[in-house]
Write an enzyme that holds these catalytic residues in place. Structure first.
Site, mmCIF file in Angstrom:
data_model
loop_
_atom_site.group_PDB
_atom_site.id
_atom_site.type_symbol
_atom_site.label_atom_id
_atom_site.label_comp_id
_atom_site.label_asym_id
_atom_site.label_seq_id
_atom_site.Cartn_x
_atom_site.Cartn_y
_atom_site.Cartn_z
ATOM 1 N N THR A 181 -1.194 11.531 13.142
ATOM 2 C CA THR A 181 -2.026 10.867 12.128
ATOM 3 C C THR A 181 -3.495 11.306 12.245
ATOM 4 O OG1 THR A 181 -0.535 8.975 12.482
ATOM 5 C CG2 THR A 181 -2.258 8.666 10.885
ATOM 6 N N GLU B 211 4.127 12.597 20.507
ATOM 7 C CA GLU B 211 3.090 12.413 19.480
ATOM 8 C C GLU B 211 2.720 10.929 19.393
ATOM 9 O OE1 GLU B 211 4.156 13.737 15.495
ATOM 10 O OE2 GLU B 211 2.683 12.357 14.629
ATOM 11 N N LYS C 6 4.259 20.767 9.497
ATOM 12 C CA LYS C 6 5.086 19.557 9.414
ATOM 13 C C LYS C 6 5.417 19.337 7.931
ATOM 14 C CE LYS C 6 4.229 14.550 9.697
ATOM 15 N NZ LYS C 6 3.689 13.446 10.491
ATOM 16 N N ARG D 178 -2.904 5.241 14.875
ATOM 17 C CA ARG D 178 -2.734 4.181 13.869
ATOM 18 C C ARG D 178 -3.075 2.810 14.400
ATOM 19 N NH1 ARG D 178 3.039 5.946 11.224
ATOM 20 N NH2 ARG D 178 2.461 8.141 11.214
#
Ligand code: 3PG
Length: 216
Positions: A74, A46, A134, A50
């Site tokens: 994100t 992952e 999640k 960001r």
């Protein structure tokens, strides 16, 4: 892995006990980092959106490290989902759930692990057909006790707790029947890529091997 058919969220969760949460600041680090994690037995990666370089990093890994399965973390908007798919991501992870993100991921064919922290958010995600979620931020939002409480009403939901997970507390989470895997940034500590300490990344990834038995 055969990627001619799109991945499901369950396949993303079941591949390894830990999904590494990765922050990359330099495209030059993307391939060596992915290879270091692969060498440690982890291929589901992952890369969080960001940093300005994140999409380029995803693109590079998708192109140059065929044995890795790179996803985008994100993912907070429709635009993020579209950009991630264009870059070659195979799955998406979001810190929270919105219908717009859920629909956008469906539209571009990305398996999504939506983030949830409350019962209402779980219900909203389930209403839209997402039952592999999640749990974020896991430790701060109630940890193992929260997951045990959710197992009753949300008996058909599976979780990937992320946020505050470590090699030490991961077994407590993975032992729960409603937890399939965990997510965490500890496999790629801040600064490791800048130092080029790929051996450390491989060692940290290899240390998760014994978690497989607990996650089964
Ligand atoms: C994140 O999105 O930052 C992840 O939850 C990682 O959390 P961690 O740094 O506590 O593993």
């Amino acid at each position: 892995m055969n990627r001619s058919t799109p991945l499901t969220a369950l396949q993303v969760m079941q591949d390894a006990p830990v999904i590494p949460v990765i922050v990359l600041n330099d495209v030059a680090h993307a391939v060596p980092l992915a290879r270091a994690l692969l060498a440690g037995g982890i291929r589901m990666l992952e890369v969080t959106l960001r940093t300005p370089q994140a999409l380029a990093c995803i693109e590079t890994i998708a192109r140059d490290v065929p044995d890795a399965v790179v996803g985008a973390g994100t993912v907070r908007s429709k635009g993020d989902a579209q950009a991630a798919a264009r870059a070659g991501a195979h799955f998406a992870v979001s810190p929270g759930y919105t219908r717009a993100v859920g629909q956008a991921c469906r539209d571009v064919g990305l398996a999504l692990l939506p983030g949830v922290a409350t019962g209402g958010e779980i219900m909203a995600a389930c209403e839209d057909g997402f039952t592999q979620l999640k749990f974020f931020p896991a430790v701060h939002a109630g940890g193992v006790a929260m997951l045990k409480a959710w197992a009753g009403p949300f008996y058909d939901v599976k979780f990937c707790p992320t946020g505050g997970i470590t090699l030490q507390n991961a077994p407590d989470f993975l032992a729960l029947p409603n937890v399939v895997c965990v997510g965490g940034s500890w496999l790629v500590p801040a600064g490791t890529a800048e130092q080029g300490d790929w051996g450390r990344v491989t060692r940290l990834a290899s240390e998760t091997e014994h978690l497989k038995k607990i996650a089964l």
